[in-house]
Design a protein around this motif. Sequence first.
Motif, PDB file in Angstrom:
ATOM      1  N   THR A  49       5.188  48.805  69.785  1.00  0.00           N
ATOM      2  CA  THR A  49       4.184  49.212  70.688  1.00  0.00           C
ATOM      3  C   THR A  49       5.022  49.594  71.913  1.00  0.00           C
ATOM      4  O   THR A  49       4.723  50.627  72.922  1.00  0.00           O
ATOM      5  N   ASN A  50       6.114  48.365  72.957  1.00  0.00           N
ATOM      6  CA  ASN A  50       6.885  49.201  73.751  1.00  0.00           C
ATOM      7  C   ASN A  50       7.799  50.316  73.575  1.00  0.00           C
ATOM      8  O   ASN A  50       8.476  50.209  74.538  1.00  0.00           O
ATOM      9  N   SER A  51       7.877  50.649  72.623  1.00  0.00           N
ATOM     10  CA  SER A  51       8.927  51.416  72.859  1.00  0.00           C
ATOM     11  C   SER A  51       8.964  52.851  73.418  1.00  0.00           C
ATOM     12  O   SER A  51       8.272  52.928  73.078  1.00  0.00           O
ATOM     13  N   SER A  52       9.756  53.422  73.512  1.00  0.00           N
ATOM     14  CA  SER A  52       9.660  54.896  74.119  1.00  0.00           C
ATOM     15  C   SER A  52       9.513  55.297  73.147  1.00  0.00           C
ATOM     16  O   SER A  52       9.010  56.265  73.864  1.00  0.00           O
ATOM     17  N   ILE A  53       9.792  55.067  72.489  1.00  0.00           N
ATOM     18  CA  ILE A  53       9.515  56.722  71.435  1.00  0.00           C
ATOM     19  C   ILE A  53       7.942  56.634  70.713  1.00  0.00           C
ATOM     20  O   ILE A  53       7.665  55.964  70.473  1.00  0.00           O
ATOM     21  N   GLN A  54       7.816  57.665  70.192  1.00  0.00           N
ATOM     22  CA  GLN A  54       6.394  58.058  69.751  1.00  0.00           C
ATOM     23  C   GLN A  54       6.654  57.989  67.843  1.00  0.00           C
ATOM     24  O   GLN A  54       7.688  58.334  67.234  1.00  0.00           O
ATOM     25  N   ILE A  55       6.516  56.859  67.360  1.00  0.00           N
ATOM     26  CA  ILE A  55       5.937  56.633  65.668  1.00  0.00           C
ATOM     27  C   ILE A  55       5.273  56.326  65.464  1.00  0.00           C
ATOM     28  O   ILE A  55       3.956  56.535  65.233  1.00  0.00           O
ATOM     29  N   HIS A  56       5.026  57.422  63.633  1.00  0.00           N
ATOM     30  CA  HIS A  56       4.201  58.419  63.497  1.00  0.00           C
ATOM     31  C   HIS A  56       4.088  57.548  61.665  1.00  0.00           C
ATOM     32  O   HIS A  56       5.561  57.965  61.182  1.00  0.00           O
ATOM     33  N   THR A  57       2.694  57.007  61.488  1.00  0.00           N
ATOM     34  CA  THR A  57       3.195  57.067  60.120  1.00  0.00           C
ATOM     35  C   THR A  57       1.938  57.712  59.162  1.00  0.00           C
ATOM     36  O   THR A  57       1.458  57.598  59.600  1.00  0.00           O
ATOM     37  N   PHE A  58       2.561  58.140  57.569  1.00  0.00           N
ATOM     38  CA  PHE A  58       1.696  58.758  57.139  1.00  0.00           C
ATOM     39  C   PHE A  58       1.637  58.851  55.965  1.00  0.00           C
ATOM     40  O   PHE A  58       3.105  57.954  55.274  1.00  0.00           O
TER      41      PHE A  58
END
Length: 467
Positions: free
Chosen positions: A149-158
């Motif tokens: 959650t503190n990572s600088s990248i956007q993570i999307h799951t589907f």
Amino acid sequence: MADEKLPKLREAVAGLGQISDNEKSGFISLVSRYLSGDEEHIEWGKIHTPTDEVVVPYDTLEAPPEDLAATKALLDKLAVLKLNGGLGTTMGCTGPKSVIEVRNGFTFLDLIVVQIESLNKKYGSNVPLLLMNSFNTHEDTLKIVEKYTNSSIQIHTFNQSQYPRVVADEFLPWPTKGKTDKDGWYPPGHGDIFPSLMNSGKLDLLLSQGKEYVFIANSDNLGAIVDIKILNHLIHKQNEYCMEVTPKTLADVKGGTLISYEGRVQLLEIAQVPDAHVDEFKSIEKFKIFNTNNLWVNLKAIKRLVEADALKMEIIPNPKEVEGVKVLQLETAAGAAIRFFDHAIGMNVPRSRFLPVKATSDLQLVQSDLYTLVDGFVTRNSARTNPSNPSIELGPEFKKVGCFLGRFKSIPSIVELDSLKVSGDVWFGSGIVLKGKVTITAKPGVKLEIPDGKVIENKDINGPEDL
């Protein structure tokens, strides 16, 4: 026959409350294609070896722009998508395979996140990460990604689609026959990535963010890292689809290959090969390359083809027996979609871009001194002169990750190893060096311990007396 089976199946599927309308129609479409038998059959005489225009040699690519701003502009058009639907069951793990520790306490997923973070940091870009889960890995993955959650990248799951297994003799969905738990369902292969990306809303989200390409790879392929050279080439040449291929070795003879067929580039899988030509298909003289499943695909093209329902990939029937019931799963592969895209190409990449971890023998390679780990990137040790990796065969005692790790005090040095074959109750001390061809066999009922610091070169070891 198809006429009788389909209406009953369609009626049964309509009553399944666990899946969406998109999943129902996708499943019915797959089944009706399968029952109609309209599969294309490859005419062997029409197969041609692709030219360098069709399968581009990696070393002919132009160097990407050197200034940061131009590289950032390229990377801002990219999203990375990892196939995360597989469980680690073959390696004795529960939960998603991507959370197996690979090296220095890092899991596959940790390495992927670190790689993209370092890329974004270096160029000031915003490359997001998408994880396509299956219903088997979805809940676990949601918990696991919380640590980023503190990572600088956007993570999307589907999630990819969930289809009902079909009871073979009645040709009806297993969940309607009382199998309501997870075993009644299956994820229909990674060819499902295109409709699932669309149905999840993630495709439109990426397009709204100005993304143009998605780089798709298996989460267990440590070599599948973002390559700016490839991205630069695709954007300039407007290739809608690119499949990374790499030269076959004897270990890859069953892998799918690219062919030119009736003016288009196409994936040829061993299942499509007539029996009379299987040996020819497996020869590394005629079919020199195979599919790494690293794919680069244009997002607008995915949207166009999914909306037109044009992606009719070859169906892979996968019959299974579960709890004594014969069931059928129909699947598709993402690589087979290549023939539907415009200006599709293959890219003949270095072997370093294909480093999958399918078994503990692969784990031994990547945990050894054959590789180093920097910024999440696993890089091969330049001290190894042989371009190919050692072949490693470990007995069933080493099959599960826990058992494998327990049998090594430390992973032996294998920079100068050609091949290793281990069978029986063998235990390794620390600081061991293996060179050349080594076979270690413990006799039945005997525990064979290799002492600390032992150097073994070109030896067959059948007991303590051979040490």
